[in-house]
Design a protein around this motif. Sequence first.
Motif, short mmCIF file in Angstrom:
data_model
loop_
_atom_site.label_atom_id
_atom_site.label_comp_id
_atom_site.label_asym_id
_atom_site.label_seq_id
_atom_site.Cartn_x
_atom_site.Cartn_y
_atom_site.Cartn_z
N GLY A 180 -6.99 32.60 28.78
CA GLY A 180 -8.20 31.87 29.14
C GLY A 180 -8.48 30.72 28.19
O GLY A 180 -8.90 29.64 28.60
N ASN A 181 -8.23 30.96 26.92
CA ASN A 181 -8.41 29.93 25.91
C ASN A 181 -7.46 28.76 26.17
O ASN A 181 -7.86 27.60 26.14
CB ASN A 181 -8.17 30.54 24.52
N GLN A 182 -6.19 29.07 26.45
CA GLN A 182 -5.21 28.02 26.73
C GLN A 182 -5.59 27.22 27.97
O GLN A 182 -5.52 25.99 27.97
CB GLN A 182 -3.82 28.62 26.93
N LYS A 183 -6.00 27.90 29.02
CA LYS A 183 -6.37 27.20 30.25
C LYS A 183 -7.51 26.22 30.00
O LYS A 183 -7.49 25.09 30.49
CB LYS A 183 -6.77 28.20 31.34
N THR A 184 -8.51 26.66 29.24
CA THR A 184 -9.62 25.76 28.92
C THR A 184 -9.11 24.56 28.13
O THR A 184 -9.47 23.41 28.43
CB THR A 184 -10.70 26.49 28.10
N CYS A 185 -8.29 24.81 27.15
CA CYS A 185 -7.78 23.72 26.30
C CYS A 185 -6.98 22.71 27.13
O CYS A 185 -7.18 21.50 27.00
CB CYS A 185 -6.91 24.31 25.19
N TYR A 186 -6.09 23.18 27.97
CA TYR A 186 -5.28 22.26 28.79
C TYR A 186 -6.16 21.48 29.76
O TYR A 186 -5.98 20.28 29.95
CB TYR A 186 -4.21 23.04 29.57
N ARG A 187 -7.13 22.16 30.39
CA ARG A 187 -8.02 21.49 31.33
C ARG A 187 -8.83 20.40 30.65
O ARG A 187 -8.92 19.27 31.12
CB ARG A 187 -8.95 22.51 32.01
N VAL A 188 -9.43 20.74 29.51
CA VAL A 188 -10.25 19.77 28.78
C VAL A 188 -9.41 18.59 28.29
O VAL A 188 -9.83 17.44 28.40
CB VAL A 188 -11.00 20.46 27.61
#
Length: 141
Positions: free
Chosen positions: A39-47
């Motif tokens: 979840g942390n990675q997904k947020t980082c990539y999206r942002v």
Amino acid sequence: MVDRVVIVDDASRDRTVEIARDLPNSRVVVHEQNLGYGGNQKTCYRVACEEGADIVIMVHPDYQYTPSLIPPMASLISKGTYPCVMGSRILGGRALEGGMPLWRYVSNRFLTAVLNLAMGSKLSEFHSGYRAFSAQLLRSL
């Protein structure tokens, strides 16, 4: 080489957010609830993509990866050689010296071997916390 740093705090209880807010050219995103590693990675990539990144490099903040590889990793992507580059603690032969616990090292090597057999690949480490992607690849995923 690095224009912007995105820090995603996954509901940690330390001073990460307080310290990160003072970093120049950065954006801090705080998860109120722990979403886990994925979840942390997904947020980082999206942002990062929302911020207009061309290349996104994730460096796991456990001090096992040297930031000195950011320029060559970014270069391989910017020149179109590869759309994705993964760093490896294993190839340098110093994963255990770098702080990886023995049980995690053994598990990592075993899982990587199984995944390489299943997928017909030859990665040295599937579970790397050092990954670089072209934003185009991330958007397509």
